[in-house]
Design an enzyme around this catalytic site. Structure first.
Site, PDB file in Angstrom:
ATOM      1  N   HIS A 100       0.879  -1.177   0.000  1.00  9.79           N
ATOM      2  CA  HIS A 100       0.000   0.000   0.000  1.00  9.79           C
ATOM      3  C   HIS A 100       0.915   1.224   0.000  1.00  9.79           C
ATOM      4  CE1 HIS A 100      -2.407  -2.992   2.289  1.00  9.79           C
ATOM      5  NE2 HIS A 100      -3.484  -2.373   1.879  1.00  9.79           N
ATOM      6  N   ASP A 103       2.102   2.039   3.479  1.00  5.79           N
ATOM      7  CA  ASP A 103       3.020   1.157   4.242  1.00  5.79           C
ATOM      8  C   ASP A 103       4.451   1.441   3.835  1.00  5.79           C
ATOM      9  OD1 ASP A 103       0.629  -0.609   4.067  1.00  5.79           O
ATOM     10  OD2 ASP A 103       1.715  -1.659   2.465  1.00  5.79           O
TER      11      ASP A 103
HETATM   12  C1  XUL Z   1      -7.562  -6.554   4.397  1.00  6.01           C
HETATM   13  C2  XUL Z   1      -6.816  -6.957   3.201  1.00  6.01           C
HETATM   14  C3  XUL Z   1      -5.966  -5.902   2.595  1.00  6.01           C
HETATM   15  C4  XUL Z   1      -5.912  -5.935   1.104  1.00  6.01           C
HETATM   16  C5  XUL Z   1      -5.149  -4.791   0.492  1.00  6.01           C
HETATM   17  O1  XUL Z   1      -8.364  -7.542   4.920  1.00  6.01           O
HETATM   18  O2  XUL Z   1      -6.863  -8.091   2.792  1.00  6.01           O
HETATM   19  O3  XUL Z   1      -4.694  -6.001   3.151  1.00  6.01           O
HETATM   20  O4  XUL Z   1      -5.330  -7.125   0.647  1.00  6.01           O
HETATM   21  O5  XUL Z   1      -5.652  -3.570   0.867  1.00  6.01           O
END
Ligand code: XUL
Ligand code: CO
Length: 435
Positions: A100, A103
C-alpha cells in the site's frame, strides 16, 4: 550490512530435512505439469505484514521486534525498511511483493508532501528491484487507516474526502506502473456502512462506480497495462462492505458497465467471512474468466474475524491449486501471503518460519492438484454425472431452444426418473489418497 545476520538463504532440502530454515517441499525449479514451481506459484510477500505489522491486537500493543527501525516517520527510515524487506525477499526466495502507498512511505502533513515521500521511497523500491530482480505483483492505496477515511474513501459522504481518495489512488496507480506492477488492487476496507439510518446506499454505490470509472480512465491515460483487481470482503472494518463476495462484485461491475475492466483478487479469510469456502469464491471468479490473483492466508474456525494466518492447510492449498491449474495458471497475478505472524511470534526469524510454512504448503498443494488431475478419476466422475446432457435434448435446452411445454410432454411420457449416487464420500476418499 545484513539485517538478518543469522538467517541463511532458504534452500530446498527435501522432506527428510529437520532444518527449520529450509524448504521441505518447495523446490523452485522442479517441474510440475511442465512448468517450474516458481512459475506456477508466483509467491509474493505483503509489505504491510512483513515490515509494518507491529502485531498488536485490540487488547494490547505491538510485540514485533524490528531492530532496524528507528520508529520515526521519516523518509530515510522508510527507505531503510525497503532495504531490509528486499534482504528478506532474497533470503526467503520470494520473487514478488505487494504494498500500500502508506506502508512503504509515510503519510505527511499535506497530500503534496505525501506524494513526494512516496516518490522518494518508490525510487528506493526501483533500485532494490533492479539490484535483486524482484518484481512488484501489485500496488494499492490505503484508504482506510487515516481518520479522514473513517466514513469511507470512494463512498464517503464528504466530497472533499472523495477528492483526496481520488488523488491518492491516481498517485498509487502511477507508482505501480513505474514499478512495473502486474496489477493494482482495490480493497474497499471502508467502502460500506455501519447503519442504514445514516446511509444513502444507492448514492454511495453511484459514487464508487464513478470513482472506478475515473480510475480506468487514468489507467488508460498513462498507459498502465497491468490489471485492475477488486478484492471482495463482506465486513471488517465496515459492518457491511459493498464488495462483499465475488458474485456481489460481478453484479456491481455489470450494473455500472465496469465488468470488462476488472478481475478479482480472492482472499481465503475473506471468503470464509462471507460464509463461503475459498474454493467457492475462486470458482465463481474463474467461471467468469476473472480470477486475477490470490491473497493466500486462512482464518481460524473458532474466531469470527480476519485472523490472516499463514496458510498451512494442505487440503486447502490443494483445492486452491486445482482451480489455478484448471484455469491454465496465473497470468499477471500470483499467491500473495496476506498473512501475519501471531502476536506471540515476535522475532524476525518467525517471519521466515511463517513464509516457509506457506510456501511448503502450496508446493504440496500444487503437486497434489497435479496428481489428482493426472489421475483423472474425480474429473471423470463429475463429467459422467452430467452425461445425460450430452444429448440432442440437453444441447437444445442449453442453447435456449427448448420450452416448458416440450419438457412437460417428455416428463409425462417417461418412467419415473432415477438418480446415480452423488458419490461425495467416494471422491473425498480419492482426494485423501493424494494427501
Ligand atoms: C484486508 C486486506 C488488505 C488488502 C489490500 O483484509 O486483505 O490487506 O489485501 O488492501
Ligand atoms: Co488481502
Amino acid at each position: 550490512m545484513s539485517y538478518f545476520p543469522e538467517i541463511p538463504k532458504i534452500a530446498y532440502e527435501g522432506p527428510k530435512s529437520k532444518n527449520p530454515l529450509s524448504f521441505k517441499h518447495y523446490n523452485p525449479e522442479e517441474l510440475v505439469e511442465g512448468k517450474s514451481m516458481r512459475e506456477h506459484l508466483r509467491f509474493a510477500a505483503a509489505y504491510w505484514h512483513v515490515m509494518r505489522n507491529p502485531l498488536a491486537d485490540p487488547f494490547g500493543g505491538g510485540t514485533a521486534l524490528t531492530p532496524w527501525d528507528d520508529g520515526s516517520n521519516s523518509v530515510a527510515n522508510a527507505q531503510k525498511r525497503v532495504r531490509v524487506f528486499f534482504e528478506f525477499l532474497e533470503k526467503i526466495d520470494i520473487d514478488f511483493y505487494c504494498f500500500h502507498d502508506r506502508d512503504v512511505a509515510p503519510e505527511c502533513d499535506t497530500l503534496a508532501e505525501s506524494h513526494a515521500a512516496l516518490d522518494a521511497v518508490a525510487g528506493t523500491l526501483a533500485e532494490e528491484q533492479q539490484r535483486t530482480g524482484k518484481k512488484l505483483l501489485w500496488g494499492t492505496a490505503c484508504l482506510f487507516a487515516h481518520p479522514r477515511f473513517a466514513q469511507g474513501g470512494a463512498t464517503t459522504p464528504s466530497l472533499s474526502v472523495f477528492a483526496h481518495a481520488a488523488a491518492q489512488v491516481k498517485k498509487a496507480i502511477s507508482v505501480t506502473k513505474e514499478l512495473g506492477g502486474g496489477g493494482y488492487v482495490f480493497w474497499g476496507g471502508r467502502e460500506g456502512y455501519s447503519s442504514l439510518w445514516n446511509t444513502d446506499m444507492k448514492h454511495e454505490l453511484d459514487q464508487l462506480a464513478a470513482f472506478l470509472h475515473m480510475a480506468v480512465a487514468w489507467k488508460k491515460e498513462i498507459g498502465f497495462t497491468g490489471k485492475f483487481w477488486i478484492e471482495p470482503k463482506p465486513r471488517e472494518p465496515s459492518t457491511h462492505q459493498y464488495d462483499s463476495d465475488a458474485a456481489a462484485c460481478f453484479n456491481f461491475l455489470r450494473e455500472y458497465g465496469l465488468f470488462d475492466e476488472f478481475e478479482l483478487n480472492i482472499e481465503t479469510n475473506h471468503a470464509t467471512l462471507a460464509g463461503h469456502t475459498m474454493r467457492h469464491e475462486l470458482t465463481v471468479a474463474a467461471n467468469a474468466g476473472r480470477l486475477g490473483s490470490i491473497d493466500a492466508n486462512r482464518g481460524d474456525e473458532l474466531i469470527g474475524w480476519d485472523t490472516d494466518q499463514f496458510p498451512t492447510n494442505i487440503y486447502l492449498a490443494a483445492e486452491v491449486m486445482l482451480v489455478v491449474l484448471g484455469m491454465g495458471g496465473f497470468k499477471e497475478g500470483g499467491l500473495n501471503f496476506d498473512a501475519k505472524r501471531r502476536r506471540e511470534s515476535h522475532h524476525p526469524v518467525d517471519l521466515f518460519h511463517a513464509h516457509i510454512g506457506g510456501m511448503d504448503a502450496f508446493a504440496r498443494g500444487l503437486k497434489i492438484a497435479a496428481a489428482i488431475r493426472a489421475d483423472g478419476r474425480i474429473e471423470e466422475f463429475v463429467k459422467n454425472r452430467y452425461s445425460s446432457w450430452n444429448s440432442d435434448l440437453g444441447r437444445k435446452i442449453l442453447s435456449g431452444k427448448a420450452s416448458f411445454a416440450e419438457l412437460e410432454k417428455i416428463a409425462l411420457s417417461q418412467p419415473a426418473p432415477t438418480l446415480a449416487s452423488g458419490g461425495q464420500e467416494y471422491l473425498e476418499n480419492i482426494l485423501n489418497e493424494f494427501l
